[in-house]
Design an enzyme around this catalytic site. Sequence first.
Site, PDB file in Angstrom:
ATOM      1  N   ARG A   1      67.283-123.922  53.007  1.00 24.15           N
ATOM      2  CA  ARG A   1      67.322-123.223  54.300  1.00 24.15           C
ATOM      3  C   ARG A   1      67.016-121.736  54.049  1.00 24.15           C
ATOM      4  O   ARG A   1      65.897-121.302  54.259  1.00 24.15           O
ATOM      5  CB  ARG A   1      68.700-123.422  54.984  1.00 24.15           C
ATOM      6  CG  ARG A   1      68.685-123.073  56.465  1.00 24.15           C
ATOM      7  CD  ARG A   1      68.716-121.583  56.760  1.00 24.15           C
ATOM      8  NE  ARG A   1      69.950-120.942  56.351  1.00 24.15           N
ATOM      9  CZ  ARG A   1      70.141-119.628  56.399  1.00 24.15           C
ATOM     10  NH1 ARG A   1      69.178-118.814  56.828  1.00 24.15           N
ATOM     11  NH2 ARG A   1      71.275-119.090  56.006  1.00 24.15           N
ATOM     12  N   GLU A   2      67.989-120.978  53.540  1.00 22.27           N
ATOM     13  CA  GLU A   2      67.698-119.572  53.226  1.00 22.27           C
ATOM     14  C   GLU A   2      66.513-119.494  52.255  1.00 22.27           C
ATOM     15  O   GLU A   2      65.621-118.656  52.424  1.00 22.27           O
ATOM     16  CB  GLU A   2      68.933-118.912  52.608  1.00 22.27           C
ATOM     17  CG  GLU A   2      68.739-117.465  52.189  1.00 22.27           C
ATOM     18  CD  GLU A   2      68.689-116.480  53.335  1.00 22.27           C
ATOM     19  OE1 GLU A   2      69.608-116.481  54.172  1.00 22.27           O
ATOM     20  OE2 GLU A   2      67.718-115.690  53.401  1.00 22.27           O
TER      21      GLU A   2
ATOM     22  N   ARG B   1      80.632-125.091  61.381  1.00 19.84           N
ATOM     23  CA  ARG B   1      80.916-123.737  60.922  1.00 19.84           C
ATOM     24  C   ARG B   1      80.318-122.762  61.914  1.00 19.84           C
ATOM     25  O   ARG B   1      79.180-122.944  62.369  1.00 19.84           O
ATOM     26  CB  ARG B   1      80.293-123.494  59.555  1.00 19.84           C
ATOM     27  CG  ARG B   1      80.622-122.097  59.034  1.00 19.84           C
ATOM     28  CD  ARG B   1      79.445-121.400  58.402  1.00 19.84           C
ATOM     29  NE  ARG B   1      78.336-121.162  59.299  1.00 19.84           N
ATOM     30  CZ  ARG B   1      77.194-120.607  58.929  1.00 19.84           C
ATOM     31  NH1 ARG B   1      76.995-120.264  57.682  1.00 19.84           N
ATOM     32  NH2 ARG B   1      76.209-120.411  59.795  1.00 19.84           N
TER      33      ARG B   1
ATOM     34  N   SER C   1      79.292-118.766  62.492  1.00 16.34           N
ATOM     35  CA  SER C   1      79.126-117.519  61.744  1.00 16.34           C
ATOM     36  C   SER C   1      78.479-116.436  62.604  1.00 16.34           C
ATOM     37  O   SER C   1      77.715-116.736  63.527  1.00 16.34           O
ATOM     38  CB  SER C   1      78.268-117.862  60.519  1.00 16.34           C
ATOM     39  OG  SER C   1      77.617-116.766  60.013  1.00 16.34           O
TER      40      SER C   1
ATOM     41  N   HIS D   1      78.220-115.326  53.257  1.00 17.17           N
ATOM     42  CA  HIS D   1      76.776-115.373  53.021  1.00 17.17           C
ATOM     43  C   HIS D   1      76.307-113.929  52.917  1.00 17.17           C
ATOM     44  O   HIS D   1      76.408-113.183  53.881  1.00 17.17           O
ATOM     45  CB  HIS D   1      76.108-116.075  54.217  1.00 17.17           C
ATOM     46  CG  HIS D   1      74.605-116.079  54.179  1.00 17.17           C
ATOM     47  ND1 HIS D   1      73.874-117.187  53.813  1.00 17.17           N
ATOM     48  CD2 HIS D   1      73.697-115.110  54.467  1.00 17.17           C
ATOM     49  CE1 HIS D   1      72.578-116.898  53.884  1.00 17.17           C
ATOM     50  NE2 HIS D   1      72.443-115.641  54.281  1.00 17.17           N
TER      51      HIS D   1
ATOM     52  N   HIS E   1      75.709-106.149  16.457  1.00 14.40           N
ATOM     53  CA  HIS E   1      75.876-107.318  17.336  1.00 14.40           C
ATOM     54  C   HIS E   1      75.607-108.605  16.563  1.00 14.40           C
ATOM     55  O   HIS E   1      76.368-109.569  16.650  1.00 14.40           O
ATOM     56  CB  HIS E   1      74.911-107.233  18.524  1.00 14.40           C
ATOM     57  CG  HIS E   1      75.288-106.187  19.516  1.00 14.40           C
ATOM     58  ND1 HIS E   1      75.496-106.464  20.849  1.00 14.40           N
ATOM     59  CD2 HIS E   1      75.519-104.863  19.381  1.00 14.40           C
ATOM     60  CE1 HIS E   1      75.817-105.355  21.481  1.00 14.40           C
ATOM     61  NE2 HIS E   1      75.835-104.366  20.614  1.00 14.40           N
TER      62      HIS E   1
HETATM   63  C1  HCA Z   1      69.085-114.983  58.867  1.00 15.74           C
HETATM   64  C2  HCA Z   1      70.357-115.716  59.095  1.00 15.74           C
HETATM   65  C3  HCA Z   1      71.318-115.730  57.973  1.00 15.74           C
HETATM   66  C4  HCA Z   1      72.440-116.621  58.417  1.00 15.74           C
HETATM   67  C5  HCA Z   1      73.649-116.630  57.560  1.00 15.74           C
HETATM   68  C6  HCA Z   1      74.705-117.598  57.987  1.00 15.74           C
HETATM   69  C7  HCA Z   1      71.837-114.321  57.662  1.00 15.74           C
HETATM   70  O1  HCA Z   1      68.134-115.581  58.342  1.00 15.74           O
HETATM   71  O2  HCA Z   1      69.010-113.843  59.245  1.00 15.74           O
HETATM   72  O3  HCA Z   1      74.463-118.466  58.798  1.00 15.74           O
HETATM   73  O4  HCA Z   1      75.824-117.462  57.473  1.00 15.74           O
HETATM   74  O5  HCA Z   1      71.615-113.811  56.574  1.00 15.74           O
HETATM   75  O6  HCA Z   1      72.461-113.758  58.553  1.00 15.74           O
HETATM   76  O7  HCA Z   1      70.704-116.210  56.795  1.00 15.74           O
HETATM   77 CU    CU Z   2      70.661-114.963  55.113  1.00 17.04          CU
END
Ligand code: HCA
Ligand code: CU
Length: 381
Positions: A14-15, A134, A136, A195, A291
């Site tokens: 995903r990310e 979840r 967020s 995250h 070392h």
């Molecule tokens: C983004 C979304 C996210 C989401 C993180 C999450 C971020 O692509 O901007 O759902 O916890 O960094 O905020 O990746």
């Molecule tokens: Cu992110």
Amino acid sequence: MAIQRFSIIESTLREGEQFVGANFTTEQKVRIAETLDRFGVEYLELTSPAASPQSLEDLRTITGLGLKAKILTHVRCTLDDAKLAAQTGVDGIDVVIGTSSVLRKFSLGKSIDEIMVLATDVVKYIRDQGLEVRFSTEDSFRSEMDDILAIYEQVDKLGVNRVGIADTVGVANPLQVYKLVSTLRSRVSCDIEFHGHNDTGCAIANAFCALEAGATHIDTSVLGIGERNGIPSLGGMVARMYVTDRASVSKYNLPVIGELDHMVAEMVGVDIPFNNYITGITAFTHKAGIHAKAVLNNPETYEILSPKDFGLTRYISIAHRLTGWNAIKSRAEQLGLAIPDTEIKALTAHIKEMADQRALTLDDVDSVLKTWIDAHPIGGA
Ligand code: HCA
Ligand code: CU
């Protein structure tokens, strides 16, 4: 606070798909998912099925693999997205919404009250489907603390499994993360996910501080790939946890990290950085004489991670001006050459002088040692 438990939400699919070089085929996604499952991450987070028809199909394919890891998908906070996601066979849904004033103004156009209503509808819907949920807040550290705490408290009452803090732009530092997560810990009873992005090199430290403050779930990706310069890498996060408490990572199949790093690097067209955690080419290389001597006696002197635990080996570099006689002696022993210590010391001095003149290779060192042996037949020392 001592870290009681933690789970990895592995977000390469995903990310990581938001990394500029990532354009995974279905086959590649399946290989990544299966390898991460073999490593033993608790969760895999996949791109929203609303992103594209292929994303929807791939999500169904991966939920159909029967992996041990729970499969999550990541959606915007809308009923349409949640409904689509709920039909894909996922175990849970990660919902995110922008709460900072800059995102509300330039991205979503929603007020905090409107966000509360949306969040309630979406969370209730997902709970009713019997799925994990979840909730967020994107860009948590540039949001009003009171706003996000109110939203988290509300979704906690609705029965979310986790609330998530997202350092979307990598602006937070470890102390700020610790404070926010501690406050949140005292306000909600559900689990807490963190995250964080790595724009200023704090991603792993921030994630670790989140755990110390009571978070339970950390988002990672292989090599840290993601938007811009990404999030905590799986290997780096595991290294951090290994050093904190070796037993806390015994649930993972550590040697698989090397396989994952090489595989994903190739798929997204990058090299593994030389200084990468665990798998960087120099991660277990020792050079200076002091070392080398200590590591030869006991590797723990300069190694907090044991390469063997990751299926790797250490390398002691000896062909340079910083070398020491213990390392040269060890090399002579490796070659089966019996040279007295006084001679080894003299040969080491010679090697250092040579290295001052030009770059040496291991072959140069070996030939100095062999030349001495040739000049001193058995008993001739
Ligand atoms: C983004 C979304 C996210 C989401 C993180 C999450 C971020 O692509 O901007 O759902 O916890 O960094 O905020 O990746
Ligand atoms: Cu992110």
